[in-house]
Design an enzyme around this catalytic site. Structure first.
Site, PDB file in Angstrom:
ATOM      1  N   ASP A   8      23.198  31.107  43.928  1.00 13.20           N
ATOM      2  CA  ASP A   8      23.836  30.379  45.021  1.00 13.20           C
ATOM      3  C   ASP A   8      23.979  31.346  46.184  1.00 13.20           C
ATOM      4  O   ASP A   8      24.314  32.516  45.988  1.00 13.20           O
ATOM      5  CB  ASP A   8      25.226  29.876  44.615  1.00 13.20           C
ATOM      6  N   LEU A  11      42.331  44.655  56.525  1.00 12.86           N
ATOM      7  CA  LEU A  11      41.256  44.877  55.549  1.00 12.86           C
ATOM      8  C   LEU A  11      40.184  45.795  56.124  1.00 12.86           C
ATOM      9  O   LEU A  11      39.748  45.613  57.269  1.00 12.86           O
ATOM     10  CB  LEU A  11      40.617  43.548  55.158  1.00 12.86           C
ATOM     11  N   GLU A  12      39.741  46.744  55.332  1.00 13.35           N
ATOM     12  CA  GLU A  12      38.669  47.666  55.730  1.00 13.35           C
ATOM     13  C   GLU A  12      37.330  47.014  55.403  1.00 13.35           C
ATOM     14  O   GLU A  12      37.133  46.491  54.309  1.00 13.35           O
ATOM     15  CB  GLU A  12      38.847  48.995  54.985  1.00 13.35           C
ATOM     16  N   LEU A  13      36.405  47.022  56.360  1.00 12.20           N
ATOM     17  CA  LEU A  13      35.183  46.221  56.263  1.00 12.20           C
ATOM     18  C   LEU A  13      34.210  46.666  55.174  1.00 12.20           C
ATOM     19  O   LEU A  13      33.646  45.831  54.471  1.00 12.20           O
ATOM     20  CB  LEU A  13      34.479  46.185  57.621  1.00 12.20           C
ATOM     21  N   HIS A  44      31.625  27.423  43.053  1.00 13.28           N
ATOM     22  CA  HIS A  44      31.952  27.542  44.476  1.00 13.28           C
ATOM     23  C   HIS A  44      33.465  27.569  44.678  1.00 13.28           C
ATOM     24  O   HIS A  44      33.990  28.393  45.433  1.00 13.28           O
ATOM     25  CB  HIS A  44      31.366  26.367  45.262  1.00 13.28           C
ATOM     26  N   GLU A  45      34.146  26.660  43.995  1.00 13.14           N
ATOM     27  CA  GLU A  45      35.593  26.544  44.151  1.00 13.14           C
ATOM     28  C   GLU A  45      36.323  27.779  43.616  1.00 13.14           C
ATOM     29  O   GLU A  45      37.255  28.288  44.243  1.00 13.14           O
ATOM     30  CB  GLU A  45      36.092  25.283  43.428  1.00 13.14           C
ATOM     31  N   CYS A  72      25.145  30.124  39.744  1.00  7.73           N
ATOM     32  CA  CYS A  72      25.726  28.867  39.298  1.00  7.73           C
ATOM     33  C   CYS A  72      26.119  29.009  37.827  1.00  7.73           C
ATOM     34  O   CYS A  72      25.295  29.437  37.010  1.00  7.73           O
ATOM     35  CB  CYS A  72      24.725  27.729  39.473  1.00  7.73           C
TER      36      CYS A  72
END
Length: 135
Positions: A55, A70-72, A89-90, A48
């Site tokens: 968080d 996308l490669e994992l 968060h945003e 945070c």
């Protein structure tokens, strides 16, 4: 030299992999077909920016690939790079979406950051890019 002395002396290999992380893609094996890929990363952590407390969230990514997928493993390392970062968060949801879009250029992508409740408040941030097509 003990393990704890060695770990204090240099960066651990996991920390090195995370600090060097970059998003990797590979060619879409079916670029002419509309399909969706769903990925869940259930162990996301950041800090945070106001309290410094950790968080925790589940990151859900749903996308329709364009020319690249996308490669994992690279995604996992990229997501882990937020562990010690102070970020809202945003901001984290928008940053991740921007970075995944820049790397893969999907037809459509949605990222959901579902944060664990804290102080009786449950936050889910959903961001998207592009127009979704029917599969």
């Amino acid at each position: 030299m003990t393990i704890s002395e060695k770990s204090n002396e240099s960066e651990l290999y996991g920390e090195r992999f995370i600090s060097d992380a970059e998003i990797v893609c590979f060619p879409n094996p079916s670029p002419n077909r509309t399909y969706e890929i769903s990925i869940e990363l259930p162990e996301f952590t950041c800090q945070c920016p106001f309290s410094g407390y950790p968080d925790f969230a589940i990151i859900r990514l749903l996308y329709q690939p364009g020319e690249k997928v996308l490669e994992l493993k690279s995604m996992k390392l990229y997501v882990n790079s937020f562990r010690n970062r102070k970020i809202s968060h945003e901001e984290v949801a928008n940053k991740m979406l921007d970075d995944f879009v820049a790397a893969a250029n999907p037809s459509w992508m949605q990222l959901e950051a579902d944060f664990n409740p804290r102080g009786n408040v449950h936050t889910v941030v959903r961001v998207s890019h592009g127009l979704k097509n029917n599969c």
